[in-house]
Design an enzyme around this catalytic site. Structure first.
Site, mmCIF file in Angstrom:
data_model
loop_
_atom_site.group_PDB
_atom_site.id
_atom_site.type_symbol
_atom_site.label_atom_id
_atom_site.label_comp_id
_atom_site.label_asym_id
_atom_site.label_seq_id
_atom_site.Cartn_x
_atom_site.Cartn_y
_atom_site.Cartn_z
ATOM 1 C CG HIS A 1 -1.974 -1.019 1.202
ATOM 2 N ND1 HIS A 1 -3.171 -0.832 0.569
ATOM 3 C CD2 HIS A 1 -2.010 -2.272 1.721
ATOM 4 C CE1 HIS A 1 -3.915 -1.915 0.700
ATOM 5 N NE2 HIS A 1 -3.224 -2.806 1.394
ATOM 6 C CB THR B 1 12.570 -7.507 3.523
ATOM 7 O OG1 THR B 1 13.883 -7.594 4.087
ATOM 8 C CG2 THR B 1 11.535 -7.607 4.640
ATOM 9 C CE LYS B 2 18.011 -5.559 2.331
ATOM 10 N NZ LYS B 2 19.329 -5.139 2.866
ATOM 11 C CE LYS C 1 23.181 -25.050 8.888
ATOM 12 N NZ LYS C 1 22.637 -26.411 9.110
#
Length: 206
Positions: A123, A175-176, A193
């Site tokens: 949003h 988020t990445k 890992k």
């Protein structure tokens, strides 16, 4: 059909009327007639794929919804393609109580455990003179590579690409992007890992 769609898209008033006929005002779920008589002609479900009866399918004909062969969507899931297509590959399991909001593309042989949220939608909030609910939505595709496992209660945010044979740990907030052959955990998620093809071992990253 294409010419009709062009006419509808080019007329804002007509577009609003058609939208209201398909979706009740303020809701995400399509009207029953859309689910019964329109969606079957636009969406694809592969051989032996199953959608459990208590899944909420908020899918509409103007964006794709597609499942490959031998895939399953378990009970209590919500699948929404209102702002972007949802693709689910072959032999993929969407576990109980997951939320998938397009645009999302999930590869073959993926396991998604319980209570996972995967959303290609965000949003806008930049205009402080408007409530966030009145501002435009932004979409950015989520991609999950083949053979990966997303563990319970994970959240995959818009625009993230998860590689092949990746493990996302329980409760992680991704988020990445996560490269192929990695394990990611935490909030925000970090790679902990990575598989080393030389040693053929999964090595912890210090």
């Amino acid at each position: 059909m294409k010419s009709l769609l062009k006419v509808v898209k080019g007329n804002e008033r007509l577009k609003k009327i058609v939208h209201w006929m398909m979706i009740p005002t303020g809701e995400a779920r399509p009207r029953t007639w859309v689910s019964l008589f329109l969606n079957p002609f636009f969406h694809k479900k592969g051989k032996n794929s199953r959608i459990r009866s208590r899944t909420r399918l908020d899918v509409l004909p103007f964006n794709n919804f597609e499942m490959g062969d031998n895939s399953i969507i378990e009970d209590f899931c919500t699948i929404n393609n209102g702002v972007g297509a949802v693709y689910i590959g072959n032999r993929t399991l969407i576990g109980m109580s997951n939320v998938l909001i397009g645009p999302v593309n999930i590869g073959d042989d993926v396991i998604i455990a319980q209570n996972v949220v995967i959303s290609g939608l965000n949003h806008s909030y930049q205009d402080i003179n408007l409530p966030i609910s009145k501002q435009p939505v932004i979409t950015s595709p989520v991609k999950i590579g083949e053979g990966s496992w997303i563990a319970a209660n994970a959240v995959i945010t818009a625009g993230v690409t998860i590689g092949a044979h990746v493990v996302i740990a329980a409760g992680a907030v991704v988020t990445k992007d996560v490269p192929d052959f990695c394990v990611a955990a935490g909030n925000p998620a970090k790679v902990i890992k990575r598989y080393d093809p030389k040693t053929e071992l999964w090595s912890r990253i210090s």
